[in-house]
Design a protein around this motif. Structure first.
Motif, PDB file in Angstrom:
ATOM      1  N   PHE A   1     -29.405  69.655  -5.982  1.00 14.72           N
ATOM      2  CA  PHE A   1     -30.664  70.221  -5.487  1.00 14.72           C
ATOM      3  C   PHE A   1     -31.812  69.785  -6.388  1.00 14.72           C
ATOM      4  N   PHE A   2     -32.885  69.303  -5.794  1.00 15.28           N
ATOM      5  CA  PHE A   2     -34.076  68.953  -6.569  1.00 15.28           C
ATOM      6  C   PHE A   2     -35.136  70.033  -6.380  1.00 15.28           C
ATOM      7  N   ALA A   3     -35.554  70.632  -7.503  1.00 16.60           N
ATOM      8  CA  ALA A   3     -36.618  71.641  -7.504  1.00 16.60           C
ATOM      9  C   ALA A   3     -37.692  71.178  -8.483  1.00 16.60           C
ATOM     10  N   THR A   4     -38.167  69.942  -8.254  1.00 16.74           N
ATOM     11  CA  THR A   4     -39.039  69.277  -9.235  1.00 16.74           C
ATOM     12  C   THR A   4     -40.500  69.229  -8.791  1.00 16.74           C
ATOM     13  N   ASN A   5     -40.845  69.877  -7.708  1.00 14.16           N
ATOM     14  CA  ASN A   5     -42.215  70.093  -7.228  1.00 14.16           C
ATOM     15  C   ASN A   5     -43.123  68.868  -7.381  1.00 14.16           C
ATOM     16  N   GLY A   6     -44.065  68.900  -8.334  1.00 21.48           N
ATOM     17  CA  GLY A   6     -45.040  67.819  -8.487  1.00 21.48           C
ATOM     18  C   GLY A   6     -44.450  66.491  -8.917  1.00 21.48           C
ATOM     19  N   PHE A   7     -43.192  66.500  -9.354  1.00 21.04           N
ATOM     20  CA  PHE A   7     -42.536  65.263  -9.800  1.00 21.04           C
ATOM     21  C   PHE A   7     -41.640  64.672  -8.708  1.00 21.04           C
ATOM     22  N   ALA A   8     -41.797  65.151  -7.456  1.00 21.66           N
ATOM     23  CA  ALA A   8     -40.855  64.788  -6.389  1.00 21.66           C
ATOM     24  C   ALA A   8     -41.362  63.688  -5.468  1.00 21.66           C
ATOM     25  N   GLY A   9     -42.406  62.966  -5.874  1.00 24.11           N
ATOM     26  CA  GLY A   9     -43.022  61.962  -5.003  1.00 24.11           C
ATOM     27  C   GLY A   9     -42.057  60.932  -4.452  1.00 24.11           C
ATOM     28  N   GLU A  10     -41.292  60.280  -5.329  1.00 19.17           N
ATOM     29  CA  GLU A  10     -40.367  59.226  -4.882  1.00 19.17           C
ATOM     30  C   GLU A  10     -39.283  59.781  -3.962  1.00 19.17           C
ATOM     31  N   LEU A  11     -38.782  60.966  -4.291  1.00 23.67           N
ATOM     32  CA  LEU A  11     -37.723  61.592  -3.481  1.00 23.67           C
ATOM     33  C   LEU A  11     -38.157  61.804  -2.046  1.00 23.67           C
ATOM     34  N   THR A  12     -39.431  62.125  -1.853  1.00 31.37           N
ATOM     35  CA  THR A  12     -39.920  62.545  -0.533  1.00 31.37           C
ATOM     36  C   THR A  12     -40.823  61.489   0.110  1.00 31.37           C
ATOM     37  N   GLN A  13     -40.697  60.226  -0.318  1.00 32.02           N
ATOM     38  CA  GLN A  13     -41.559  59.150   0.204  1.00 32.02           C
ATOM     39  C   GLN A  13     -43.042  59.525   0.073  1.00 32.02           C
ATOM     40  N   ASN A  14     -43.374  60.098  -1.070  1.00 41.60           N
ATOM     41  CA  ASN A  14     -44.759  60.446  -1.404  1.00 41.60           C
ATOM     42  C   ASN A  14     -45.405  61.483  -0.492  1.00 41.60           C
ATOM     43  N   GLU A  15     -44.583  62.350   0.121  1.00 43.21           N
ATOM     44  CA  GLU A  15     -45.142  63.512   0.825  1.00 43.21           C
ATOM     45  C   GLU A  15     -45.650  64.538  -0.192  1.00 43.21           C
ATOM     46  N   VAL A  16     -45.224  64.391  -1.440  1.00 39.39           N
ATOM     47  CA  VAL A  16     -45.696  65.269  -2.520  1.00 39.39           C
ATOM     48  C   VAL A  16     -46.465  64.430  -3.532  1.00 39.39           C
ATOM     49  N   LYS A  17     -47.680  64.871  -3.854  1.00 37.57           N
ATOM     50  CA  LYS A  17     -48.482  64.203  -4.883  1.00 37.57           C
ATOM     51  C   LYS A  17     -48.616  65.149  -6.079  1.00 37.57           C
ATOM     52  N   PRO A  18     -48.521  64.620  -7.300  1.00 32.13           N
ATOM     53  CA  PRO A  18     -48.772  65.480  -8.455  1.00 32.13           C
ATOM     54  C   PRO A  18     -50.254  65.832  -8.544  1.00 32.13           C
TER      55      PRO A  18
END
Length: 370
Positions: free
Chosen positions: A223-240
């Motif tokens: 499980f990844f609970a890395t919030n702002g550090f999750a960009g690569e995991l989510t194809q950049n749907e998350v930005k820090p």
């Protein structure tokens, strides 16, 4: 890294669940997994000495959205989506209080205020005009008006005549909250290992191989609970999104009590132990603050000091005691991302700056994906 037989046996063998990130979401994921699978072996990996994101670095606001933020959200989300966002945040705050207790998190229901700078004409008038409509929208959830206009009683300068008061907002002690959460995690026989970075993982079909530093081990679920550090995991749907903060030395006879939002919530401050904690300013340089670096910048720190000395405490001799930064996870949409990445790998990320309010719920949702 050459591990001993004992280290391999006790920490890295027959691991059922591995969680990456020991912040609010990661710890709640682990606790929910323990509830569901009492005999399982649960391991949390954290790349920092303490949680690296925002869980131990946030301002300690028990909030669910200022009036201007809710009005802003209605421009990009449906009414139903906005109500659901507020409800999720409100429910999350009640769950946090229930799980840890008000005393443990130093919960103080002082209320929250939104202030408007003198030059903020359009935002100010829009908020005053739309306040009755927003109150009507939220009344089924709160059974009362959430927002009301008030005259400033704290002696702030260079602001509009009225501020917007929200009696449902409160403040907590972020450090106390995280310590209480960590104690609960350890008490539930959940292992936390710090200073370990996950460099790579492969879903093998019936288990996942996890590469940390120069060592690999296997886990049934990851499980990844890395919030702002999750960009690569989510194809950049998350930005820090970096949030810079400062705190003053103790101020004699400080009368300010509450949580305060300024400039559409891009600035925020509160009282804590006779000090003012003040953060924000990423709207001065959105591109520069889209970073996972924990540094501070002269541009933003100077603006924080200027507002502190001209708006918040204009007649006071102020000394800055300390400065720091935290990393939030944001995106085009305010809804968090809770989804499988493969058969045995899952993520719960993009808190949108509301991790205190919704981190526990997202942790539960993440654990409940299996």
């Amino acid at each position: 890294m050459k591990l001993s037989y004992w280290e391999l046996k006790n920490w890295f063998t027959q691991v059922d669940f591995t969680i990456v990130g020991s912040g609010i979401v990661g710890l709640h994921t682990a606790l929910r997994l323990r509830e569901r699978f009492p005999e399982s072996k649960i391991l949390i990996l954290e790349k920092g000495m303490l949680p690296e994101g925002a869980s131990t670095k946030n301002a300690g606001f028990a909030c669910f959205g200022s009036l201007s933020e809710i009005i802003d959200d209605l421009k990009t989300h449906t009414e139903e989506e906005v109500i659901q966002l507020v409800q999720k945040r409100w429910n999350g705050l009640q769950l946090l209080r229930k799980n840890l207790g008000d005393q443990a998190i130093d919960f103080k229901p002082f209320g929250g205020y939104e202030l408007f700078l003198e030059e903020e004409d359009s935002c100010y008038h829009e908020c005053l005009q739309k306040m009755p409509f927003i109150n009507d929208l939220l009344r089924p959830l709160f059974k009362a008006d959430v927002f009301e206009k008030q005259f400033d009683r704290f002696g702030f300068q260079k602001i509009k005549e009225y501020s917007i008061f929200n009696s449902f907002e409160a403040q907590i002690d972020t450090g106390n909250m995280m310590q209480a959460l960590l104690k609960k995690t350890y008490a539930n026989n959940i292992q936390i290992l710090n200073n370990l970075t996950v460099e790579h993982f492969i879903d093998l079909g019936d288990e996942v191989e996890v590469q940390i530093n120069d060592f690999a081990f296997k886990t049934k679920k990851l499980f990844f609970a890395t919030n702002g550090f999750a960009g690569e995991l989510t194809q950049n749907e998350v930005k820090p999104a970096r949030a810079q903060v400062l705190i003053t030395e103790p101020i004699p006879n400080l009368d300010i009590k509450g949580t305060f939002h300024l400039d559409k919530g891009y600035y925020y401050f509160r009282n804590i132990n006779d000090r003012i904690l003040f953060g924000g300013g990423r709207n001065l340089d959105f591109e520069g603050e889209t970073t996972t670096s924990l540094e501070q910048t002269v541009l933003i720190q100077n603006r924080l000091e200027e507002l502190l000395k001209t708006v918040i405490l204009p007649q006071t001799d102020i000394k800055i005691a300390h400065r720091w930064s935290g990393i939030m996870g944001v995106g085009a949409h305010k809804n968090p991302i809770v989804k499988p990445l493969s058969n045995n790998v899952f993520c719960g990320v993009r808190m949108g700056g509301m991790g205190v309010a919704i981190g526990n719920l997202i942790g539960q949702e993440l654990a409940d994906l299996i």
